[in-house]
Design an enzyme around this catalytic site. Structure first.
Site, PDB file in Angstrom:
ATOM      1  CE  LYS A  89      -2.776   2.295  13.341  1.00 40.41           C
ATOM      2  NZ  LYS A  89      -3.325   1.838  12.055  1.00 40.41           N
TER       3      LYS A  89
ATOM      4  CB  THR B 183       3.011  10.311  14.647  1.00 39.72           C
ATOM      5  OG1 THR B 183       3.768  10.651  15.817  1.00 39.72           O
ATOM      6  CG2 THR B 183       2.946  11.505  13.715  1.00 39.72           C
TER       7      THR B 183
ATOM      8  CE1 TYR C  96       0.175   0.729  14.633  1.00 35.89           C
ATOM      9  CE2 TYR C  96      -0.571   1.471  16.782  1.00 35.89           C
ATOM     10  CZ  TYR C  96      -0.747   0.691  15.654  1.00 35.89           C
ATOM     11  OH  TYR C  96      -1.852  -0.120  15.561  1.00 35.89           O
TER      12      TYR C  96
ATOM     13  CB  SER D 246      -4.374   2.486  17.199  1.00 32.82           C
ATOM     14  OG  SER D 246      -3.875   1.986  18.423  1.00 32.82           O
TER      15      SER D 246
ATOM     16  CB  VAL E 262      -0.993   0.047   1.192  1.00 33.71           C
ATOM     17  CG1 VAL E 262      -2.045  -1.038   1.082  1.00 33.71           C
ATOM     18  CG2 VAL E 262      -0.261   0.003   2.530  1.00 33.71           C
TER      19      VAL E 262
HETATM   20  P1  NAP Z   1      -1.881  -8.041  11.418  1.00 26.00           P
HETATM   21  O1  NAP Z   1      -2.581  -9.275  11.852  1.00 26.00           O
HETATM   22  O2  NAP Z   1      -0.395  -7.956  11.510  1.00 26.00           O
HETATM   23  O3  NAP Z   1      -2.349  -7.716   9.922  1.00 26.00           O
HETATM   24  C1  NAP Z   1      -1.825  -6.647   9.223  1.00 26.00           C
HETATM   25  C2  NAP Z   1      -1.735  -7.025   7.778  1.00 26.00           C
HETATM   26  O4  NAP Z   1      -1.239  -5.906   7.024  1.00 26.00           O
HETATM   27  C3  NAP Z   1      -0.757  -8.190   7.534  1.00 26.00           C
HETATM   28  O5  NAP Z   1      -1.349  -9.160   6.716  1.00 26.00           O
HETATM   29  C4  NAP Z   1       0.406  -7.507   6.815  1.00 26.00           C
HETATM   30  O6  NAP Z   1       1.087  -8.331   5.906  1.00 26.00           O
HETATM   31  C5  NAP Z   1      -0.314  -6.400   6.081  1.00 26.00           C
HETATM   32  N1  NAP Z   1       0.608  -5.359   5.629  1.00 26.00           N
HETATM   33  C6  NAP Z   1       1.678  -4.846   6.295  1.00 26.00           C
HETATM   34  N2  NAP Z   1       2.291  -3.922   5.546  1.00 26.00           N
HETATM   35  C7  NAP Z   1       1.608  -3.856   4.375  1.00 26.00           C
HETATM   36  C8  NAP Z   1       1.771  -3.108   3.186  1.00 26.00           C
HETATM   37  N3  NAP Z   1       2.768  -2.218   3.050  1.00 26.00           N
HETATM   38  N4  NAP Z   1       0.889  -3.306   2.175  1.00 26.00           N
HETATM   39  C9  NAP Z   1      -0.115  -4.201   2.291  1.00 26.00           C
HETATM   40  N5  NAP Z   1      -0.324  -4.946   3.394  1.00 26.00           N
HETATM   41  C10 NAP Z   1       0.545  -4.775   4.416  1.00 26.00           C
HETATM   42  O7  NAP Z   1      -2.419  -6.757  12.216  1.00 26.00           O
HETATM   43  P2  NAP Z   1      -3.852  -6.395  12.833  1.00 26.00           P
HETATM   44  O8  NAP Z   1      -3.682  -6.417  14.295  1.00 26.00           O
HETATM   45  O9  NAP Z   1      -4.923  -7.152  12.173  1.00 26.00           O
HETATM   46  O10 NAP Z   1      -3.928  -4.863  12.412  1.00 26.00           O
HETATM   47  C11 NAP Z   1      -4.804  -4.351  11.390  1.00 26.00           C
HETATM   48  C12 NAP Z   1      -4.886  -2.848  11.551  1.00 26.00           C
HETATM   49  O11 NAP Z   1      -5.465  -2.551  12.833  1.00 26.00           O
HETATM   50  C13 NAP Z   1      -3.527  -2.145  11.547  1.00 26.00           C
HETATM   51  O12 NAP Z   1      -3.637  -0.914  10.892  1.00 26.00           O
HETATM   52  C14 NAP Z   1      -3.242  -1.923  13.010  1.00 26.00           C
HETATM   53  O13 NAP Z   1      -2.368  -0.855  13.207  1.00 26.00           O
HETATM   54  C15 NAP Z   1      -4.622  -1.665  13.546  1.00 26.00           C
HETATM   55  N6  NAP Z   1      -4.770  -1.898  14.988  1.00 26.00           N
HETATM   56  C16 NAP Z   1      -4.533  -3.122  15.528  1.00 26.00           C
HETATM   57  C17 NAP Z   1      -4.686  -3.292  16.912  1.00 26.00           C
HETATM   58  C18 NAP Z   1      -4.435  -4.618  17.588  1.00 26.00           C
HETATM   59  O14 NAP Z   1      -4.494  -4.659  18.828  1.00 26.00           O
HETATM   60  N7  NAP Z   1      -4.177  -5.688  16.887  1.00 26.00           N
HETATM   61  C19 NAP Z   1      -5.066  -2.221  17.710  1.00 26.00           C
HETATM   62  C20 NAP Z   1      -5.298  -0.991  17.112  1.00 26.00           C
HETATM   63  C21 NAP Z   1      -5.156  -0.836  15.754  1.00 26.00           C
HETATM   64  P3  NAP Z   1       2.348  -9.211   6.415  1.00 26.00           P
HETATM   65  O15 NAP Z   1       1.850 -10.031   7.556  1.00 26.00           O
HETATM   66  O16 NAP Z   1       2.709 -10.007   5.217  1.00 26.00           O
HETATM   67  O17 NAP Z   1       3.386  -8.225   6.837  1.00 26.00           O
END
Ligand code: NAP
Length: 247
Positions: A154, A152, A150, A138, A60
């Protein structure tokens, strides 16, 4: 079947919150482009969507790849109604140890990535006079030790949602952000490893700090994203909804 006839693009759709979001959209009738950095996890999710999924590999943070992805979705499905920007990474470190690479990687994935995706998506949504965009913010937007980059990014996404809600509202496009607290995914598991706490113990501690006394599951966030992308939320725009098991 509230998304019957709709087409959704979910970045970071191969894992975690993104994968759960793809499943909710497909279950409720949408055709879903599952976009991820690697094609393999995207394909795995797309294959679970009962013929409604399309796997797309895309970084992305790269304009050429984002524009090609949106074009591929339109070629395959004929339109684009919903964009959810879940792609995300963490590169945590205290400010005195944070490198330029840590900063750039996180800003480029979350902020530049969401900007590029929204820009490419609105080119399709504006002529349609219909669109729903959701960014993943987040609770870290409010400040979190070791997450200057992160936090900044978010916080920036909340501003992006508000601004695009103003710019795109006249074209019947809703733009919102969801700000999760602790959700059980690979991202939080990686944090546990970094701080040297056993995963089960890490989750137990997070649950104890949470008024509802549990950590979030990806589907908890996916359900809220789906609500914001549904016509039931048609008058909600420019908002950030915190989903964290408490206020
Ligand atoms: P996750 O399980 O690590 O999933 C994130 C996905 O994004 C992974 O499949 C990753 O691919 C992909 N990705 C990373 N860099 C990318 C890029 N440049 N282009 C395309 N895809 C890319 O994380 P998640 O916890 O589901 O997080 C999803 C969103 O929610 C994120 O924006 C995160 O910051 C936000 N969030 C999560 C939490 C939490 O507690 N988990 C809390 C607040 C916000 P790879 O695995 O191949 O790197």
């Amino acid at each position: 079947m509230r998304f019957e006839g709709k087409v959704a693009l979910v970045t970071g759709g191969g894992r975690g919150i993104g994968a759960a979001t793809c499943e909710v959209f497909a279950r409720d009738g949408a055709r879903v482009a599952v976009c991820d950095l690697d094609e393999a996890p995207a394909r795995e999710v797309a294959e679970r969507l009962d013929g409604r999924g399309l796997a797309v590999a895309c970084d992305v943070s790269r304009r050429d790849q984002v524009e090609a992805t949106v074009q591929r979705v339109v070629d395959a499905f004929g339109r684009l109604d919903i964009l959810v920007c879940c792609a995300g990474i963490i590169r945590d470190n205290l400010i005195h140890k944070m490198t330029d690479e840590d900063w750039d990687a996180v800003i480029n994935t979350h902020l530049r990535g969401s900007f590029l995706c929204a820009q490419a998506a609105q080119r399709v949504m504006v002529p349609q006079r219909y669109g729903k965009i959701v960014f993943l913010s987040s609770t870290s937007a409010l400040g979190n030790r070791g997450q200057t980059n992160y936090s900044t990014a978010k916080a920036g996404l909340q501003g992006m949602a508000r601004t695009l809600a103003i710019e795109l509202g006249p074209f019947n496009i809703n733009v919102n952000a969801v700000a999760p607290g602790f959700v059980e995914t690979r991202m939080t598991e990686a944090t546990a490893r970094r701080v040297g706490v056993e995963w089960e113990e890490f989750k137990r501690m997070a649950a104890e700090r949470t008024p509802l006394r549990r950590v979030g599951q990806p589907v908890d966030i996916a359900n809220v994203i789906a609500f914001l992308c549904s016509d039931e939320a048609g008058f909600v725009s420019g908002q950030t909804l915190y989903v964290k098991g408490g206020p």
